[in-house]
Design a protein around this motif. Sequence first.
Motif, PDB file in Angstrom:
ATOM      1  N   GLU A 142      51.468  21.169  74.711  1.00  0.00           N
ATOM      2  CA  GLU A 142      52.414  21.877  75.573  1.00  0.00           C
ATOM      3  C   GLU A 142      52.381  21.287  76.972  1.00  0.00           C
ATOM      4  O   GLU A 142      51.312  21.150  77.575  1.00  0.00           O
ATOM      5  N   ASN A 148      54.412  17.477  84.934  1.00  0.00           N
ATOM      6  CA  ASN A 148      55.708  16.878  84.608  1.00  0.00           C
ATOM      7  C   ASN A 148      55.454  15.555  83.902  1.00  0.00           C
ATOM      8  O   ASN A 148      54.338  15.010  83.946  1.00  0.00           O
ATOM      9  N   PRO A 172      57.805  21.176  75.088  1.00  0.00           N
ATOM     10  CA  PRO A 172      58.270  21.438  76.451  1.00  0.00           C
ATOM     11  C   PRO A 172      58.295  22.945  76.719  1.00  0.00           C
ATOM     12  O   PRO A 172      58.846  23.706  75.921  1.00  0.00           O
ATOM     13  N   SER A 240      60.797  20.213  87.573  1.00  0.00           N
ATOM     14  CA  SER A 240      61.227  18.990  86.905  1.00  0.00           C
ATOM     15  C   SER A 240      62.751  18.939  86.873  1.00  0.00           C
ATOM     16  O   SER A 240      63.426  19.973  86.848  1.00  0.00           O
ATOM     17  N   LEU A 245      64.098  16.693  80.271  1.00  0.00           N
ATOM     18  CA  LEU A 245      64.000  17.269  78.936  1.00  0.00           C
ATOM     19  C   LEU A 245      64.485  16.283  77.875  1.00  0.00           C
ATOM     20  O   LEU A 245      63.936  16.227  76.767  1.00  0.00           O
ATOM     21  N   MET A 248      61.847  14.155  76.503  1.00  0.00           N
ATOM     22  CA  MET A 248      60.831  14.829  75.685  1.00  0.00           C
ATOM     23  C   MET A 248      61.331  15.189  74.295  1.00  0.00           C
ATOM     24  O   MET A 248      60.562  15.205  73.327  1.00  0.00           O
ATOM     25  N   ALA A 252      59.667  16.354  70.492  1.00  0.00           N
ATOM     26  CA  ALA A 252      59.428  17.802  70.549  1.00  0.00           C
ATOM     27  C   ALA A 252      59.325  18.388  69.144  1.00  0.00           C
ATOM     28  O   ALA A 252      60.231  18.237  68.333  1.00  0.00           O
ATOM     29  N   ILE A 255      60.173  24.051  71.125  1.00  0.00           N
ATOM     30  CA  ILE A 255      60.419  24.267  72.553  1.00  0.00           C
ATOM     31  C   ILE A 255      59.994  25.679  72.899  1.00  0.00           C
ATOM     32  O   ILE A 255      60.327  26.629  72.182  1.00  0.00           O
TER      33      ILE A 255
END
Length: 322
Positions: A142, A148, A172, A240, A245, A248, A252, A255
């Motif tokens: 996580e 960031n 994220p 951020s 996003l 990421m 991921a 989320i």
Amino acid sequence: MSQKIKIGACLYSYAKLFFTKEKNMDALIKEAKDNGFTGVTVVASQFARGYPDIPDEWLSALRDSMKKYEMDPVSWEAYIDMGMRHDRDLNREEIIEFTRNDIVYAKKAGFSCVKTQQSISPEIFAKMQPFCKKMGVKLAIEIHFPHNIHLPLWQNYLEIMKSSEGWLGIVPDMSIFQRYPHPLHIEQAVNDKECRREKIEQILARWDLKLKMDTVKDLELNERENMYAEEFYEKNGCPSDPEDLLKMLPYAHMIHGKFYYLGEDKKDSCIPQDVLMKYIKESGYEGYIAAEYEGHHFSIKEDERVQMTRYREMVQGLLEES
């Protein structure tokens, strides 16, 4: 809304109901189902009996409850308790052992993903890949406020994820995009008997003007007021970029849909949910957004069930708009 994007519930969001013994684990899973979610995440250290040594009957009961309510097991939330000893932090071997145990527990409970924390080093994270592959369980770290992805540590993690054949990934947490103090935090400060309303309003006015923390020094704040000023600036001062996003999402595994309060209009005043949901949909992301309500840290007056339902409806609406 894309059927490939699903909305789940972090059972952590219902912590108050569990802590007051109003609902047990089975009842919380049913609550999430009744609130319109299709899957759940479970914080093992909070809910699991005997954690970190969990009896098989508890794991079996969890699996049975998930099946009974037809809920997807989204993520097993592990906890690397670096402070469990009074004399030192956990060492490398202990972190590996606890992480392997959580992967085994997750497998027994029917989960195919374990969320861990950045307490796990890049070296240990990379070494978990063979065990994850053997067990058929993914492991994801996580990324949470105040971190960031531009930090060297996270650049290292991302490089490891890229070469992990999908077994190692990221979760994220929307807290990294928080850009304004949320209503419950502000209300907590305003209602604090040691704070003067006008001083809290002056602090927020400085924030609105994008003035730095140094500029509040001339407001002649007392100790308590200064504490809130520092909290406002610390938690919201360097969010951020929402575009981060997109960097990421390819890695991921889930989320964390962090939020603190939604009014009847179902709008979030501190996290840019509209922009984030737009990026999630346009990216082609397939998987769960797990609602994580943390307003109970600031107020126990709010009904978490109402908040969770509002969040689900907000996300569904934003994804349909996108």
